[in-house]
Design an enzyme around this catalytic site. Structure first.
Site, short mmCIF file in Angstrom:
data_model
loop_
_atom_site.label_atom_id
_atom_site.label_comp_id
_atom_site.label_asym_id
_atom_site.label_seq_id
_atom_site.Cartn_x
_atom_site.Cartn_y
_atom_site.Cartn_z
N CYS A 1 0.39 -1.17 -0.26
CA CYS A 1 -0.56 -0.28 0.27
C CYS A 1 1.16 1.72 0.04
O CYS A 1 0.66 2.11 -0.57
CB CYS A 1 -0.46 0.21 1.10
SG CYS A 1 -1.45 -1.30 1.27
N HIS B 1 -3.90 7.16 1.89
CA HIS B 1 -3.81 6.06 1.51
C HIS B 1 -5.43 5.45 2.29
O HIS B 1 -6.27 5.84 3.44
CB HIS B 1 -3.06 4.78 1.61
CG HIS B 1 -2.95 3.37 1.48
ND1 HIS B 1 -3.43 2.83 0.52
CD2 HIS B 1 -3.73 1.99 2.74
CE1 HIS B 1 -3.31 1.41 0.41
NE2 HIS B 1 -3.93 0.85 1.96
N ASN C 1 -9.76 -0.85 -1.73
CA ASN C 1 -8.40 -1.25 -1.34
C ASN C 1 -8.05 -0.82 -2.52
O ASN C 1 -8.04 -2.64 -2.71
CB ASN C 1 -7.79 -0.89 -0.20
CG ASN C 1 -6.62 -1.33 0.22
OD1 ASN C 1 -5.88 -1.03 -0.99
ND2 ASN C 1 -6.14 -1.55 1.74
O1 UT7 Z 1 -3.55 -1.41 2.83
C1 UT7 Z 1 -4.17 -1.74 4.71
C2 UT7 Z 1 -5.39 -2.92 4.23
N1 UT7 Z 1 -5.67 -3.53 5.51
C3 UT7 Z 1 -6.53 -3.06 5.91
O2 UT7 Z 1 -6.08 -1.27 6.18
C4 UT7 Z 1 -7.02 -4.04 7.29
C5 UT7 Z 1 -7.42 -2.69 8.45
N2 UT7 Z 1 -8.22 -3.56 9.54
C6 UT7 Z 1 -9.83 -3.16 9.05
O3 UT7 Z 1 -10.30 -2.09 7.98
C7 UT7 Z 1 -10.54 -3.56 9.98
O4 UT7 Z 1 -10.58 -3.89 11.54
C8 UT7 Z 1 -11.54 -4.95 9.57
C9 UT7 Z 1 -12.94 -3.99 8.59
C10 UT7 Z 1 -10.97 -5.29 8.46
C11 UT7 Z 1 -12.24 -5.18 10.48
O5 UT7 Z 1 -13.26 -4.36 10.71
P1 UT7 Z 1 -13.49 -4.45 12.35
O6 UT7 Z 1 -14.44 -3.21 13.23
O7 UT7 Z 1 -11.82 -4.28 13.10
O8 UT7 Z 1 -13.92 -5.58 12.33
P2 UT7 Z 1 -13.73 -7.19 13.99
O9 UT7 Z 1 -12.88 -8.13 13.09
O10 UT7 Z 1 -14.09 -6.93 14.90
O11 UT7 Z 1 -15.08 -7.87 12.87
C12 UT7 Z 1 -16.17 -7.64 14.10
C13 UT7 Z 1 -17.57 -8.66 13.75
C14 UT7 Z 1 -16.86 -10.01 13.60
O12 UT7 Z 1 -18.23 -10.98 13.98
P3 UT7 Z 1 -17.67 -10.97 15.66
O13 UT7 Z 1 -16.64 -11.81 16.41
O14 UT7 Z 1 -18.26 -9.95 16.71
O15 UT7 Z 1 -19.18 -11.77 15.82
C15 UT7 Z 1 -16.09 -10.23 12.56
O16 UT7 Z 1 -16.28 -11.88 12.67
O17 UT7 Z 1 -17.62 -8.92 12.36
C16 UT7 Z 1 -17.20 -10.06 11.08
N3 UT7 Z 1 -16.71 -9.51 9.80
C17 UT7 Z 1 -17.77 -9.70 9.57
N4 UT7 Z 1 -19.34 -9.45 9.21
C18 UT7 Z 1 -19.82 -8.98 8.04
C19 UT7 Z 1 -15.86 -9.53 9.68
N5 UT7 Z 1 -15.71 -9.46 8.09
C20 UT7 Z 1 -17.67 -9.25 7.75
C21 UT7 Z 1 -17.95 -8.77 6.60
N6 UT7 Z 1 -18.79 -9.03 6.91
N7 UT7 Z 1 -16.93 -8.63 5.67
#
Ligand code: UT7
Length: 313
Positions: A96, A236, A266
């Protein structure tokens, strides 16, 4: 590909994706379309806009983590596609942060006085390494490309500072484990999906907010600038919440932050040049403006850059 399209593929929802990331849709290449095809289209548009022929290009730098092949480089494919008969070039791998690393590299070639026209392209075909059954990752990324031709200027404009950083201890947090010399492709590695991107989203989120905010603050301080002196902040585009947190920490008001993640997702090395191109096209960047760029990504790699905009257009 909209969030609604993804709802049909994995257990997700438009509401979850929009509120957690800011993304509504992303672009995916057509079948048989790869990184060199996107790059070639950017290269051709740049040449046309600048009104020069390909043989005037000295160097082609392609920032990408999804090259067509390990060898030859995507730069070589683009050189041949556009007929840049006097150019040499290379691919640059910094995920990135790739476009910032490539701009800084190109800038140094220009500053050396030895080269007059360096074509820098940021491009990724993320769909080629996404597991469209893994909702944690597949909803976040898109395919895209953008670029610029760097040239010497007699004015005060141009890239006037950059801070580029790397911390390889974060390498396992965002990784495509298979396909390289560490884990060459076998039937087993393919069956166990080692050729897809895997990430620890929470960890990256935490480091990205801290890294992007700190490095942006640092470059402003170093140049005796504040958020008020910035005409436009082009970060980014990985997650709108990461961008908002970084902008807040640098006291950059919301109306000066370029956000297009809603329409592109992204695109890794593509996010910053796509956003810059849009900002130039719609008049949000004008000559003399002070632009702050910042990125954070796999590696970890991250950095910030200050540009006094000076375009011949
Ligand atoms: O350029 C670098 C590339 N990567 C990044 O920048 C990623 C950086 N991280 C993020 O953007 C965030 O951490 C995410 C968008 C990936 C995730 O957001 P979050 O607020 O950290 O969510 P989480 O991982 O805490 O997940 C919350 C819930 C979980 O369910 P439970 O355990 O609370 O029941 C996940 O299983 O959301 C669930 N979940 C989803 N639900 C629906 C995870 N992915 C999804 C999805 N749709 N796509």
């Amino acid at each position: 590909m909209t969030n609604f399209d993804l709802e049909k593929m994995v257990d997700t929802s438009d509401e979850w994706i929009r509120t957690r990331t800011g993304i509504s849709q992303r672009h995916i290449v057509s079948e048989n379309e790869a990184t060199s095809d996107l790059s070639t289209r950017v290269a051709e548009q740049l040449l046309e806009k600048r009104g020069i022929s390909a043989d005037e290009i000295d160097i082609i730098i392609i920032a990408t983590c999804t090259p067509d092949h390990f060898a030859p480089s995507t730069a070589a494919l683009v050189q041949n596609n556009i007929g840049a008969t006097n150019a040499w070039g290379f691919d640059l791998s910094a995920a990135c942060s790739g476009y910032l690393y490539a701009l800084e590299t190109g800038n140094k070639f220009i500053s050396s006085g030895q080269y007059k026209k360096v074509m820098v392209i940021g491009v990724d075909t993320m769909s080629s390494i996404l597991d469209f059954t893994d909702r944690d990752v597949c909803v976040l990324f898109g395919d895209g490309a953008g670029g610029a031709i760097l040239e010497p200027t007699k004015s005060e404009g141009g890239i006037f500072d950059s801070i580029l950083l790397m911390d390889g201890s974060g390498g396992d947090s965002l990784i495509m484990p298979g396909g390289g010399s560490r884990m060459p492709a076998t039937i087993e590695t393919i069956k166990s999906k080692q050729h897809f991107l895997k990430q620890d989203g929470k960890k990256i989120f935490k480091y990205a907010v801290k890294g992007m905010a700190e490095v942006s603050e640092r470059i402003l301080d170093k140049n005796n600038l504040t958020g008020d002196d910035i005409s436009l902040f082009i970060p980014h585009q990985a997650n709108k919440r990461i961008i908002d947190a970084a902008a807040k920490r640098c006291n950059i008001s919301e109306n000066k932050v370029l956000i297009n993640i809603d329409r592109f997702g992204n695109t890794t090395a593509g996010t910053i040049p796509i956003a810059m191109n849009e900002a130039v096209a719609d008049g949000r960047i004008k000559n003399g403006d002070t632009i702050l760029l910042a990125a954070f990504g796999a590696g970890f790699t991250w950095g910030s850059m200050l540009i006094k905009w000076d375009s011949i257009f």
